[in-house]
Design an enzyme around this catalytic site. Structure first.
Site, PDB file in Angstrom:
ATOM      1  N   HIS A 166      54.377 -60.891 -28.721  1.00 43.53           N
ATOM      2  CA  HIS A 166      54.605 -61.423 -30.071  1.00 43.53           C
ATOM      3  C   HIS A 166      53.990 -60.511 -31.134  1.00 43.53           C
ATOM      4  CE1 HIS A 166      56.641 -65.158 -29.247  1.00 43.53           C
ATOM      5  NE2 HIS A 166      55.692 -65.575 -28.432  1.00 43.53           N
ATOM      6  N   CYS A 195      58.627 -70.553 -24.185  1.00 44.05           N
ATOM      7  CA  CYS A 195      57.972 -70.150 -25.425  1.00 44.05           C
ATOM      8  C   CYS A 195      58.131 -71.234 -26.472  1.00 44.05           C
ATOM      9  CB  CYS A 195      58.573 -68.837 -25.929  1.00 44.05           C
ATOM     10  SG  CYS A 195      57.784 -68.175 -27.406  1.00 44.05           S
ATOM     11  N   HIS A 254      52.580 -62.203 -22.519  1.00 46.05           N
ATOM     12  CA  HIS A 254      53.573 -62.947 -23.297  1.00 46.05           C
ATOM     13  C   HIS A 254      53.147 -63.002 -24.768  1.00 46.05           C
ATOM     14  CE1 HIS A 254      56.494 -66.349 -23.917  1.00 46.05           C
ATOM     15  NE2 HIS A 254      55.655 -66.566 -24.923  1.00 46.05           N
ATOM     16  N   GLU A 255      51.897 -63.390 -25.003  1.00 46.39           N
ATOM     17  CA  GLU A 255      51.398 -63.488 -26.384  1.00 46.39           C
ATOM     18  C   GLU A 255      51.295 -62.104 -27.028  1.00 46.39           C
ATOM     19  OE1 GLU A 255      51.534 -66.303 -27.690  1.00 46.39           O
ATOM     20  OE2 GLU A 255      51.567 -67.485 -25.860  1.00 46.39           O
TER      21      GLU A 255
END
Length: 190
Positions: free
Chosen positions: A147, A101, A143-144
């Site tokens: 966030h 990341c 993954h994004e």
């Protein structure tokens, strides 16, 4: 004017907040944030970025998968801005694979993710789009997406022994170039 923004690092409060829904993507503030996201991502070896990573707590992300030094076996995908995204897994199959990341430099970890997902998001033109993603692209999306919910990939790690230094990951990559098996590289006992 678009600029490369500083990447928020682990410990920054913005990375632990639930990002806000975008109401008007055409608002000058949103257009500026989008421009900064594209410029910042292009300045990295990353394959995606979420607005919170440039300290903007909005539900926007860009996926721009391409082979790079960080991800030599990444799929090619033109950069796509996704506004207010959501997803569903197409099946319960999850696979552990390596992630890094931009907000947590120097570390890689094996993270379980769904292998096949359906994604819905609003485009920059205001159209609702639904797509299916599999493999690496599905991993990058999840993954994004984390966030946007105030999570980082380390929150998903099942075992602390699945976390390694970037330097050790580079050694594993060198092994995989000799013995291709990218996704399932295991550290060798010394």
């Amino acid at each position: 004017m678009s600029e490369v923004r500083e990447i928020a690092q682990l410990g920054a409060k913005v990375l632990r907040q639930q990002a806000k829904q975008v109401q008007d993507i055409h608002a000058p503030e949103m257009q500026s944030i989008v421009s900064h996201m594209f410029t910042t991502l292009a300045d990295t070896n990353g394959v995606g970025i979420a607005a919170p990573q440039i300290s903007e707590s909005w539900r926007m992300m860009i996926i721009a998968s391409r082979p790079s030094e960080r991800y030599p076996y990444a799929s090619d995908m033109e950069p796509v801005l996704m506004i207010n995204p959501s997803f569903e897994s197409l099946r319960e199959t999850r696979e552990k694979d390596w992630e890094g990341c931009l907000s947590i430099p120097g570390i890689r970890a094996k993270v379980p993710r769904y292998t096949d997902i359906t994604v819905t998001y609003t485009s920059i033109e205001g159209q609702e789009i639904t797509q299916k993603f599999a493999g690496f692209i599905a991993r990058v999306f999840q993954h994004e997406y984390d966030h946007l919910d105030g999570l980082v990939y380390l929150d998903r790690v099942e075992n602390n022994q699945d976390i390694i230094a970037e330097a050790e990951f580079a050694k594993l990559m060198a092994i995989s170039e000799r013995e291709p098996c990218w996704g399932n590289i295991e550290p060798k006992a010394e």
